[in-house]
Design a protein around this motif. Structure first.
Motif, PDB file in Angstrom:
ATOM      1  N   UNK A 177     134.300  57.529  38.120  1.00 43.19           N
ATOM      2  CA  UNK A 177     135.706  57.753  38.470  1.00 43.19           C
ATOM      3  C   UNK A 177     135.847  57.938  39.987  1.00 43.19           C
ATOM      4  N   UNK A 178     136.806  57.266  40.635  1.00 44.56           N
ATOM      5  CA  UNK A 178     136.921  57.404  42.092  1.00 44.56           C
ATOM      6  C   UNK A 178     137.356  58.807  42.508  1.00 44.56           C
ATOM      7  N   UNK A 179     137.038  59.166  43.753  1.00 47.81           N
ATOM      8  CA  UNK A 179     137.488  60.450  44.301  1.00 47.81           C
ATOM      9  C   UNK A 179     138.957  60.278  44.707  1.00 47.81           C
ATOM     10  N   UNK A 180     139.834  60.967  43.986  1.00 47.07           N
ATOM     11  CA  UNK A 180     141.278  60.746  44.172  1.00 47.07           C
ATOM     12  C   UNK A 180     141.728  61.053  45.602  1.00 47.07           C
ATOM     13  N   UNK A 181     141.023  61.997  46.257  1.00 47.33           N
ATOM     14  CA  UNK A 181     141.475  62.368  47.611  1.00 47.33           C
ATOM     15  C   UNK A 181     141.262  61.217  48.601  1.00 47.33           C
ATOM     16  N   UNK A 182     140.476  60.216  48.182  1.00 51.20           N
ATOM     17  CA  UNK A 182     140.245  59.053  49.055  1.00 51.20           C
ATOM     18  C   UNK A 182     141.445  58.103  49.091  1.00 51.20           C
ATOM     19  N   UNK A 183     142.314  58.170  48.089  1.00 47.97           N
ATOM     20  CA  UNK A 183     143.455  57.254  48.066  1.00 47.97           C
ATOM     21  C   UNK A 183     144.409  57.604  49.211  1.00 47.97           C
ATOM     22  N   UNK A 184     144.647  56.630  50.070  1.00 53.53           N
ATOM     23  CA  UNK A 184     145.553  56.873  51.203  1.00 53.53           C
ATOM     24  C   UNK A 184     146.930  56.270  50.981  1.00 53.53           C
ATOM     25  N   UNK A 185     147.054  55.399  49.977  1.00 54.22           N
ATOM     26  CA  UNK A 185     148.350  54.801  49.651  1.00 54.22           C
ATOM     27  C   UNK A 185     148.480  54.730  48.132  1.00 54.22           C
ATOM     28  N   UNK A 186     149.721  54.632  47.678  1.00 52.95           N
ATOM     29  CA  UNK A 186     149.941  54.478  46.232  1.00 52.95           C
ATOM     30  C   UNK A 186     149.395  53.138  45.739  1.00 52.95           C
ATOM     31  N   UNK A 187     149.385  52.142  46.631  1.00 54.14           N
ATOM     32  CA  UNK A 187     148.781  50.861  46.261  1.00 54.14           C
ATOM     33  C   UNK A 187     147.361  51.048  45.720  1.00 54.14           C
ATOM     34  N   UNK A 188     146.594  51.887  46.434  1.00 54.75           N
ATOM     35  CA  UNK A 188     145.193  52.068  46.046  1.00 54.75           C
ATOM     36  C   UNK A 188     145.077  52.726  44.679  1.00 54.75           C
ATOM     37  N   UNK A 189     146.051  53.590  44.370  1.00 53.82           N
ATOM     38  CA  UNK A 189     146.041  54.255  43.061  1.00 53.82           C
ATOM     39  C   UNK A 189     146.272  53.211  41.964  1.00 53.82           C
ATOM     40  N   UNK A 190     147.246  52.324  42.183  1.00 54.11           N
ATOM     41  CA  UNK A 190     147.555  51.302  41.171  1.00 54.11           C
ATOM     42  C   UNK A 190     146.336  50.408  40.958  1.00 54.11           C
ATOM     43  N   UNK A 191     145.711  50.039  42.060  1.00 56.07           N
ATOM     44  CA  UNK A 191     144.550  49.155  41.979  1.00 56.07           C
ATOM     45  C   UNK A 191     143.402  49.821  41.204  1.00 56.07           C
ATOM     46  N   UNK A 192     143.179  51.094  41.481  1.00 56.38           N
ATOM     47  CA  UNK A 192     142.102  51.810  40.775  1.00 56.38           C
ATOM     48  C   UNK A 192     142.445  51.964  39.301  1.00 56.38           C
ATOM     49  N   UNK A 193     143.717  52.195  38.996  1.00 58.84           N
ATOM     50  CA  UNK A 193     144.122  52.323  37.587  1.00 58.84           C
ATOM     51  C   UNK A 193     143.858  51.007  36.859  1.00 58.84           C
ATOM     52  N   UNK A 194     144.221  49.901  37.500  1.00 62.26           N
ATOM     53  CA  UNK A 194     144.036  48.599  36.851  1.00 62.26           C
ATOM     54  C   UNK A 194     142.559  48.338  36.587  1.00 62.26           C
ATOM     55  N   UNK A 195     141.706  48.817  37.523  1.00 60.45           N
ATOM     56  CA  UNK A 195     140.267  48.610  37.344  1.00 60.45           C
ATOM     57  C   UNK A 195     139.744  49.425  36.160  1.00 60.45           C
ATOM     58  N   UNK A 196     140.348  50.588  35.894  1.00 63.78           N
ATOM     59  CA  UNK A 196     139.853  51.481  34.823  1.00 63.78           C
ATOM     60  C   UNK A 196     140.436  51.212  33.453  1.00 63.78           C
ATOM     61  N   UNK A 197     141.697  50.785  33.420  1.00 67.70           N
ATOM     62  CA  UNK A 197     142.425  50.768  32.143  1.00 67.70           C
ATOM     63  C   UNK A 197     142.295  49.386  31.491  1.00 67.70           C
ATOM     64  N   UNK A 198     141.849  49.334  30.245  1.00 65.61           N
ATOM     65  CA  UNK A 198     141.717  48.039  29.559  1.00 65.61           C
ATOM     66  C   UNK A 198     143.069  47.344  29.376  1.00 65.61           C
TER      67      UNK A 198
END
Ligand SMILES: Cc1cc2nc3c(=O)[nH]c(=O)nc-3n(C[C@H](O)[C@H](O)[C@H](O)COP(=O)(O)O)c2cc1C
Length: 362
Positions: free
Chosen positions: A1-22
């Protein structure tokens, strides 16, 4: 699981979610009913307003806090109720509630989110509201209300836009059945509820009542006549009635009808800090965040939800300063004006244009 504090933009959150969620749960999260027109209109309404900045104000000290139902919130936002979120992350409803609590805003717990009312109440002492789909008789509803009171939930929300379950065709086409639908009982109760239920609730309980899914002035007036404390303007993120009006476009007629006799809150398509400020400028008491918190949960569990809210705060603070205001109650209709949207609405691309849609399947 990525370190959430590393996300600097909401874009990065969406991208990480897409990578995790089937794929199945992903489409359940982002999808909507039938032609998905309502969900796109949510974005179209938000993108059809521009902000009007005021300059030469001292904005060194910006206070983003606001009050809702007697609770001070760090931002004028709340986490909207979401069920079946155990498909996004094992922490599910608890992850949403704890992420909101750690950050400092109210969250709604869905009656279809695990681990359930008592577990969330025990683990989460922050401001929280329980949301119910009515799938039983009055004794069944009463049991939920009493448990919500015992669990320290400070308001009760009944979702009223779900008489029938919307046809979410991304799911249907794949024959994907979300968890909450798998053993669903009580659909007839859900289809049968009427204003009698609201009257019964108001006669019986002191707990503030929120009706979620009001989308016309007519229903807002009836709700006020029944003494409902909070009118929640929503079209369920476009997941119920297709071909509906965008939520932000509904807000003015509801506020006009309510005339201050109840608090009015709104959700539907709000994904960025500037989106939230548009809702506040039009007169919403607070703005609900659904899918964007789902992305946080899918990306990194409760830490991801908290990070979404932190990034939202950075965006809201920046936009408030550039609008020339230092308090949420200074934001008003003079800060917005109609403007042509510059993109064809898209559930994700409207708010996150830097997502490379070819890079992964969004
Ligand atoms: C995955 C998901 C699950 C949802 N579950 C519920 C629910 O259990 N109860 C409810 O009242 N609304 C539910 N909703 C609707 C949200 O509360 C909210 O109205 C909507 O998501 C707001 O739009 P947004 O996602 O564009 O922010 C759900 C929405 C999503 C995306």
């Amino acid at each position: 699981m990525p370190d959430a504090s590393e996300f600097q933009t909401l874009h990065e959150v969406v991208k990480a979610a897409r990578a995790n969620v089937p794929d199945g749960p992903w489409d359940y999260l982002v999808g909507a009913a039938e032609t998905e027109t309502t969900v796109l209109r949510n974005r179209f309404a938000i993108d059809s307003l521009a902000l009007r900045p005021r300059v030469l104000h001292d904005v060194r000290m910006i206070d983003c806090t606001s009050k809702f139902l007697g609770q001070t919130m760090r931002l004028p936002v709340f986490v909207a109720p979401m069920g079946s979120v155990q498909m996004l992350d094992a922490s599910a409803g608890l992850g949403l509630a704890k992420g909101a609590e750690q950050f400092g805003v109210t969250s709604f717990l869905s009656s279809t989110a695990s681990p359930g009312l008592e577990a969330v109440a025990a683990a989460c002492k922050g401001p929280k509201i329980f949301q119910l789909y009515v799938r039983g008789d009055l004794a069944w509803v009463e049991d939920y209300v009493r448990r919500a009171i015992a669990g320290g939930f400070h308001a009760f929300c009944i979702t009223v836009d779900t008489a029938l379950y919307g046809r979410r065709e991304r799911d249907v086409i794949k024959r994907f059945v979300p968890i909450a639908r798998r053993a669903m009982t009580g659909a007839d109760f859900q289809a049968s509820i009427s204003w009698d239920l609201v009257k019964w609730f108001k006669d019986k309980f002191q707990l503030p009542l929120i009706l979620k899914g009001i989308a016309t002035a007519e229903d807002a007036i009836t709700a006020v006549e029944h003494g409902v404390e909070v009118i929640y303007v929503s079209n369920h993120g476009g997941r119920q009635l297709d071909q509906g009006v965008g939520s932000l476009d509904v807000l003015p007629e509801v506020l006009d009808a309510v005339r201050g006799k109840a608090d009015v809150i709104v959700d539907g398509g709000f994904m960025r800090g500037t989106d939230v400020l548009k809702g506040i400028a039009l007169g919403a008491k607070a703005v609900g965040l659904g899918r964007v918190c789902g992305f946080g949960l899918g990306a990194a569990g409760e830490a991801g939800v908290r990070r979404v809210l932190e990034l939202m705060e950075i965006e809201i603070r920046t936009a408030m300063g550039l609008l020339g205001v230092t308090r949420v109650d200074q934001i008003n209709q003079r800060h917005v004006r109609a403007a042509p949207p510059i993109r064809i609405p898209n559930t994700l691309k409207s708010a996150f244009p830097h997502l490379d849609l070819n890079e992964g399947r969004y």
